[in-house]
Every structure is written in structure tokens, then in C-alpha cells.
Write an enzyme that holds these catalytic residues in place. Sequence first.
Site, PDB file in Angstrom:
ATOM      1  N   GLU A  80       6.325  -5.307   9.387  1.00 15.12           N
ATOM      2  CA  GLU A  80       6.873  -5.169   8.036  1.00 15.12           C
ATOM      3  C   GLU A  80       8.304  -4.643   8.077  1.00 15.12           C
ATOM      4  OE1 GLU A  80       5.493  -6.258   5.431  1.00 15.12           O
ATOM      5  OE2 GLU A  80       3.399  -6.536   6.061  1.00 15.12           O
ATOM      6  N   ARG A  90      -4.359  -3.446  -6.872  1.00 14.96           N
ATOM      7  CA  ARG A  90      -5.187  -4.511  -7.460  1.00 14.96           C
ATOM      8  C   ARG A  90      -6.661  -4.122  -7.406  1.00 14.96           C
ATOM      9  NH1 ARG A  90      -7.760  -8.278  -4.803  1.00 14.96           N
ATOM     10  NH2 ARG A  90      -6.768  -7.650  -2.857  1.00 14.96           N
ATOM     11  N   CYS A 143      -1.199   0.519   2.508  1.00 18.83           N
ATOM     12  CA  CYS A 143      -0.365   0.285   3.697  1.00 18.83           C
ATOM     13  C   CYS A 143       1.111   0.558   3.404  1.00 18.83           C
ATOM     14  CB  CYS A 143      -0.556  -1.140   4.212  1.00 18.83           C
ATOM     15  SG  CYS A 143      -2.210  -1.398   4.888  1.00 18.83           S
ATOM     16  N   HIS A 165       1.020  -5.589   9.931  1.00 16.22           N
ATOM     17  CA  HIS A 165      -0.188  -6.137   9.314  1.00 16.22           C
ATOM     18  C   HIS A 165      -0.801  -7.177  10.247  1.00 16.22           C
ATOM     19  CE1 HIS A 165       0.423  -4.726   4.992  1.00 16.22           C
ATOM     20  NE2 HIS A 165      -0.860  -4.526   5.234  1.00 16.22           N
TER      21      HIS A 165
END
Length: 194
Positions: A80, A90, A143, A165
Amino acid sequence: MEKRLLITGFDPFDGNTANPSWLAVEKLPDRIGDYTLCKLQIPTVFGKSSAFVLEKAEECHPDLILCIGLAAGRDAVTPERIAVNIRDARIPDNEGNQPKGELVVPGGPAAYFATAPVEKMAKAIHEAQIPSAVSNTAGTFVCNDVLYTLLHHFAETSIRAGFIHVPNTPELGNPSLPLAATVDALTAAILACK
Ligand code: PCA
């Protein structure tokens, strides 16, 4: 030169029975290249996860911190590039928290670039014949929260931090990568962190 790496993986979340991020970290040897590894499983809980990493960092004095997480739906291992100052969930985390549009660090900058060498890690993974790409978003769930908090905390220090990830394993969902390939990818990424 002898160096120390603190590497973390998450516990299962979202109803899953396992989390490939921790399964892969667990399988890494205790030494890779110049690094001695210090491993930690962290909970998929806002705030608590990064607090655990910071606490462990006090104990093992890392030169580098790499946190690993599952990105269900991705088919490549993705270092990332950036973390943003937003919590926008979510789904609930493992303690039922579901922040919407909150800041990770009130008063903190909008974003931080990872200080681990993301391009080099992605290239090394690719050269190990494993699908890889730099990702420009770690999402807005736990994360991203961990990466942002670490980059904020260690901003004025020489301690580098990054996040990778990983895809699901075939047993847990698709798209997927066999666990052994994820382990090899992490090994290649660590070796790239000179
Ligand atoms: N992945 C989630 C949190 C825990 C994990 O392994 C994420 O991408 O935010």
C-alpha cells in the site's frame, strides 16, 4: 547489518474462519536477510489493533514495521502506497464498531505515504513470479487505520512502516493465491527492504 522487523497479521473477521494474513506471517522463518522477525497477531478492531502494534514496538525496537492484511477480492499481493485519515466501515469490526466518516487522528494530516519501499517490494514480489502491484488505497477499514496510525506515530523517526494486502487462500474464497505463494511474496518483499 543486523536489523529488526515487526510483522503483524490480523485475526479472522467478517465471519471468516481464518485470516490468510496471519496464516502467512506465522509461516515466515524467524530470520529473513538482515532482519530478525518479531511477529504479532492483531485484532480486527479499530484503535486496538494499532495500540497492540505500538506496544509490541516498545518491546522489540523494530527498524521496520510491516502489517499484513487480507483484501478479499484482490488477486495480487499489494503493498500500500498511502494511508488516509478516515474511518469509514462497510461492516462492523470484531467488537461491533462501525465508524462512518470519522477521523483516525483528529487534527492529523489527510494522508501519509508509506515509508516502506512500496515500489521495490512490488517489483521483488513480481520477480518471484507472484502477481503483485502497488495499491493506492488501503480502504477505510481497520487496515488503513493501522497504517495511518503507525505513519503518524513514527513520522519524525527513522522507523519505517508499511502495509501489504494479500489475497484470500483457495480454501477461504476467490480470487485467491495459495498460502505458500503469499509466504514467498512476503519473503521477497522483506528482502527488498534494504
Ligand atoms: N483486512 C481488513 C482488516 C483486517 C484484514 O485482514 C482491511 O483490509 O481493513
